[in-house]
Scaffold this motif. Structure first.
Motif, short mmCIF file in Angstrom:
data_model
loop_
_atom_site.label_atom_id
_atom_site.label_comp_id
_atom_site.label_asym_id
_atom_site.label_seq_id
_atom_site.Cartn_x
_atom_site.Cartn_y
_atom_site.Cartn_z
N GLN A 1 0.97 -1.24 -0.17
CA GLN A 1 0.07 -0.11 -0.14
C GLN A 1 0.64 1.33 0.03
N VAL A 2 0.32 2.38 -0.75
CA VAL A 2 0.93 3.62 -0.68
C VAL A 2 0.08 4.43 -0.32
N GLN A 3 0.45 5.66 0.69
CA GLN A 3 -0.42 6.58 1.16
C GLN A 3 0.15 7.95 0.66
N LEU A 4 -0.87 8.88 0.23
CA LEU A 4 -0.38 9.95 -0.43
C LEU A 4 -0.94 11.19 0.57
N ALA A 5 -0.59 12.35 0.81
CA ALA A 5 -0.92 13.26 1.69
C ALA A 5 -0.69 14.76 0.85
N GLU A 6 -1.69 15.26 0.41
CA GLU A 6 -1.37 16.63 -0.08
C GLU A 6 -1.59 17.77 0.84
N SER A 7 -0.71 18.86 0.59
CA SER A 7 -0.92 20.08 1.46
C SER A 7 -0.24 21.30 0.68
N GLY A 8 -0.55 22.62 1.14
CA GLY A 8 -0.48 23.68 0.48
C GLY A 8 -1.22 24.37 -0.10
N GLY A 9 -2.51 24.07 -0.39
CA GLY A 9 -3.51 24.56 -0.97
C GLY A 9 -4.15 25.84 -0.20
N GLY A 10 -4.78 26.62 -0.78
CA GLY A 10 -5.35 27.79 -0.31
C GLY A 10 -5.97 28.90 -1.10
N LEU A 11 -6.10 29.85 -0.69
CA LEU A 11 -6.52 31.09 -1.28
C LEU A 11 -5.58 32.10 -1.81
#
Length: 124
Positions: A1-11
């Motif tokens: 299994q591979v887990q992916l976690a995004e971050s950095g979005g915004g307005l």
């Protein structure tokens, strides 16, 4: 299994910049390609950019060429999407995806693992 976690979005205002991150964990040694896709309300998920886990094989959608840059950090098992000169049309949920053992290109069905997505909103 591979887990992916995004971050950095915004307005962000039009013309501004954001950097998205996608941290991979688990069986990362089995990843062949990673990519960013996006989905705006009422629209289908669309390809944004891809990079091979080894760092080559970079490709962009025509709509983001010259504005977005995909890269990866081997030591951190992280893929980045630097987004400059943002436009209102870039507003979407951005997803990170990973394929195992094959170069998946622009076809979302070839990516076995997906993150939860991060919202990017560009105000005009």
């Amino acid at each position: 299994q591979v887990q992916l976690a995004e971050s950095g979005g915004g307005l962000v205002q039009a013309g501004g910049s954001l950097r998205l991150s996608c941290a991979a964990s688990g069986r990362t040694f089995s990843i062949y390609s990673t990519a960013w896709f996006r989905q705006a309300p009422g629209k289908e998920r669309e390809f944004v950019a891809t990079i091979s886990w080894g760092g080559g094989g970079i490709n962009y959608a025509d709509s983001v060429k010259g504005r977005f840059t995909i890269s990866r950090d081997n030591a951190r098992n992280t893929v980045y999407l630097q987004m400059n000169s943002l436009k209102s049309m870039d507003t979407a949920v951005y997803y990170c995806a990973a394929s195992l053992g094959v170069r998946a290109g622009e076809n979302p069905s070839r990516y076995a693992y997906w993150g939860q997505g991060t919202q990017v909103t560009v105000s005009s």
